[in-house]
Each structure stands twice: as structure tokens, then as C-alpha cells.
Design an enzyme around this catalytic site. Sequence first.
Site, PDB file in Angstrom:
ATOM      1  N   HIS A 139       2.494  15.026   3.443  1.00 20.08           N
ATOM      2  CA  HIS A 139       2.840  15.941   4.528  1.00 20.08           C
ATOM      3  C   HIS A 139       4.250  15.560   4.984  1.00 20.08           C
ATOM      4  CE1 HIS A 139       2.699  17.535   8.669  1.00 20.08           C
ATOM      5  NE2 HIS A 139       1.667  18.266   8.305  1.00 20.08           N
ATOM      6  N   ASP A 158      -1.587   7.441   5.972  1.00 24.26           N
ATOM      7  CA  ASP A 158      -1.631   8.652   6.782  1.00 24.26           C
ATOM      8  C   ASP A 158      -3.076   9.140   6.733  1.00 24.26           C
ATOM      9  OD1 ASP A 158      -1.713  11.215   7.695  1.00 24.26           O
ATOM     10  OD2 ASP A 158       0.060  11.909   6.620  1.00 24.26           O
ATOM     11  N   GLN A 194      -6.085  13.345   7.788  1.00 21.46           N
ATOM     12  CA  GLN A 194      -7.186  14.143   7.242  1.00 21.46           C
ATOM     13  C   GLN A 194      -8.400  13.301   6.848  1.00 21.46           C
ATOM     14  OE1 GLN A 194      -7.241  17.237   7.586  1.00 21.46           O
ATOM     15  NE2 GLN A 194      -5.087  17.666   7.952  1.00 21.46           N
ATOM     16  N   LYS A 200      -7.368  16.894  15.209  1.00 18.50           N
ATOM     17  CA  LYS A 200      -7.984  17.248  13.926  1.00 18.50           C
ATOM     18  C   LYS A 200      -9.409  16.713  13.831  1.00 18.50           C
ATOM     19  CE  LYS A 200      -3.541  17.266  11.540  1.00 18.50           C
ATOM     20  NZ  LYS A 200      -3.299  18.689  11.311  1.00 18.50           N
ATOM     21  N   CYS A 217       3.378  22.330   5.460  1.00 15.16           N
ATOM     22  CA  CYS A 217       4.185  21.120   5.684  1.00 15.16           C
ATOM     23  C   CYS A 217       4.151  20.187   4.481  1.00 15.16           C
ATOM     24  CB  CYS A 217       3.738  20.359   6.942  1.00 15.16           C
ATOM     25  SG  CYS A 217       3.961  21.306   8.427  1.00 15.16           S
TER      26      CYS A 217
END
Length: 407
Positions: free
Chosen positions: A123, A200, A203, A226, A365
Site C-alpha cells: 500500500h 503493515d 489488513q 478497519k 493505493c
Amino acid sequence: MPNFTALREDFPTLAREVRPGVPLTYLDSTATAQKPRAVLEAMDAFYRRHNANIHRGIHTLAEEATAAYEGAREKIAAFINAPEAAQVIFTRNTTESINLVAYTWARANLKAGDLIVLTEMEHHSNLVPWQMLAAERGVELAFIPVTAEGLLDMAAYARLLEREPKLVAFTHMSNVLGTINPAGEMIAAARAAGAITLLDAAQSVPHLPVDVQALEVDFLAFSAHKMLGPTGIGALYGRRDLLEAMPPFLGGGDMIKRVDLDGFRANDLPHKFEAGTPAIAEAVGFGAAVDYLRAVGMEAILAHEQELTAYALERLAAVPGVRIIGPRAEKRGGVIAFVLEGVHPHDVAQILDGEGVAVRAGHHCAQPLHLCFNLPATTRASFYLYNTRDDVERLVKALAKVKEIFG
Ligand code: PLP
């Protein structure tokens, strides 16, 4: 197994119509998730009864607000199995968490010629901060390639590690391909090569069990919005010795122990990285979101989403003209990006919206990743715990409508 159909009742947004007679089918949780009543009520109760600024006051409300804020930190720390709550720093979102590491740890530790390994599936929030650092400091960036199936090329990764990078930063789960990367294995290899690791987890933390101690990761970044929580708050987990040695990020109130006109002494963790009045009610909502996810169970959520994704992949593959990017079902979470032959992804998304189906269209993104697949844009459907096979059927039916309109 929790009743995933019944829990939809907890999410007021899911009951609405997009326009009269057109119910909402929400397939955009990768962008942001809907919020259960428990989160809305926790934030409402905070503002109605306990609202005060934290840490500085000695009146009852200030103490209650501080306890609520710090209590939320403890819940979030437990959720990712952090050894202590002080290793969880509240930020605005994943993007700010990654920037915090780039502006503090990286600028204090990296010099011209040092290597940072990223992947082609990042991303922009785990790419641009490092590009900015590279431009400023002459640090070199190298990328683990993505295979045609949408997996990371592990042989290429092994070769990059031979160049002894200082940092390996990658996404745990792709927000486009849905690929769940083998984080444990990749972190172990990075550590063996002497690199610091940043995951990261924007998600992954919302969709699968994540244990920072089992992963032995150095930094982990994620966002509340999220994972059923509010916008405006996220978290950075960090290894204690690294956080201790890092200079502060933003300067101001709360991040200091003592100030005089000649200078300041930074506060202890985690306050050293939380300058100014933070998002207090949002922290409370974040804590309530974590309570909700824990009660349902992260193993069960992952199993539900993978079963639903396998079903959706099968149903979508049967639609003539649909091309799906990303790996087979066993290697991915609940994200499906696709193109429909002859129709621009924005047109697909617009017609789907007419049918009440909320999906996202564009590069999500992740422009470099789209270039790998020679696509400027895709349409993306994504699932969360509240989605069911009915939602998949509505998507497939709405795609038939797109084909009807575009011939
Ligand atoms: N990383 C990944 C993999 C994402 O999917 C996202 C958001 O879509 C981000 C980072 C950035 O998250 P935020 O916008 O909450 O900072």
C-alpha cells in the site's frame, strides 16, 4: 461456530437501504469496516458521562477518562499479545504508525547506502514514507517481486537478504490481492540476516489472529477503523528496546517529563510518542471493537471469511469476462480484485452501486502493484465477519446487470 448471519443485527448500517427499495450490500470493508452498536455505545457513553482530558487532571472525570483510555490500550495490547501495554502507541492510523518509525527509528539509524527491503504489493503508506527517506538520506530501496499468481517471490527475497538490509517492511495481507504473506517465516529470515522488521498489519489484525511475540516482529502497524472501531485512531506496536532508544516523533504536551527554556526530557513509554490531546473517545471505541472481535473469535472470523472468499472466487470465475487477480483461496483473506472485460472498473462500481452493492474501484493505493498486472485499476469486493453468501449472490447478480448494460 458463531452465527455470522445473526451478528449482522449488531451493525445498524447494514440494515439501511441505499435508496428506497434497494438494500445495502456492503463489500468494502478493506477500505473501512462497519461499526457494531457496542462501539457506538461505548463512545456515546464516554462523551455522555466521562468526558475529560486525560493524564493531567485529578478530578473524578479526568481519572475516569484516563482509566478508559489506558484500559483500551491494555485491551489492544492483549489482542496482539504484546508483552506490555506500554509497547502499544496510539497513532491516527496505520499510515501514521509507519511514518512514526520512518521519522524516528529510521532517521536515527539509517544512512546513505543502507538498504530497505519492501515488496511490490505495498500500500502506498508502506512505500511513500520510505521513498521520502530515500530521497532525503540516500537510503536504497529494493523490492521483493510479486509472482503472476500474486505471491511474493521467496527466492528473490532470500537473494535480497544476502545484501544485509537494515529494514524489511512488508504487508501481512495485501489489500488488493488478498494474499496472506508468510510473515513468521519472512521475519525469521530477516532477523537471521540482521534486519529490523516492520509489518503493515492494516489488513491482518482485523481479520486473523496476530501474535507479536510469536511473530517476533519489531514493529507492527494497524488502524482501528478497519477492525470495527472508529476512524482517527490506530496503533504502533514496537519492541521495547527499540522504542526506548528512538527519539520522540512530535513534540508538545504529554510527551515530556520535564521542560525548561533550554530543553526537555522525554516521557516514558508510551507517552513519549503521544504528543498533545489524543483521540480519547476513539480509543474507547477501539477497545470496544477489540472486545467485540475477541468475543466472536479471530480463528472463527478467519475461517468464515476464507470459506466465503472461496465461494465468491468460484461464483465470480463463472461470470464470463471476469478476470480475478491474486492467489488461490487457501493463500488469501477476504479480498477479491477483478476486472470485467470491456468495462472500466469505475463503471462497474457505479452500476453495482445502483444495485446497492458497495465495492471500490481504482488502484486501491497500490499503483505499483497494479502495474505488475498491467492494469491501471480493478474493482475490489471485500468481506468481513458480517458478510454472507447472500452478499456474494447479490454481487454476482449485479454483475449480470453490468454486462446487460454494456452488452
Ligand atoms: N496498509 C494497508 C495494507 C491498507 O490496506 C491500508 C488501508 O487501506 C493502509 C495501509 C493504510 O491504512 P490507513 O489509511 O488507515 O492509514
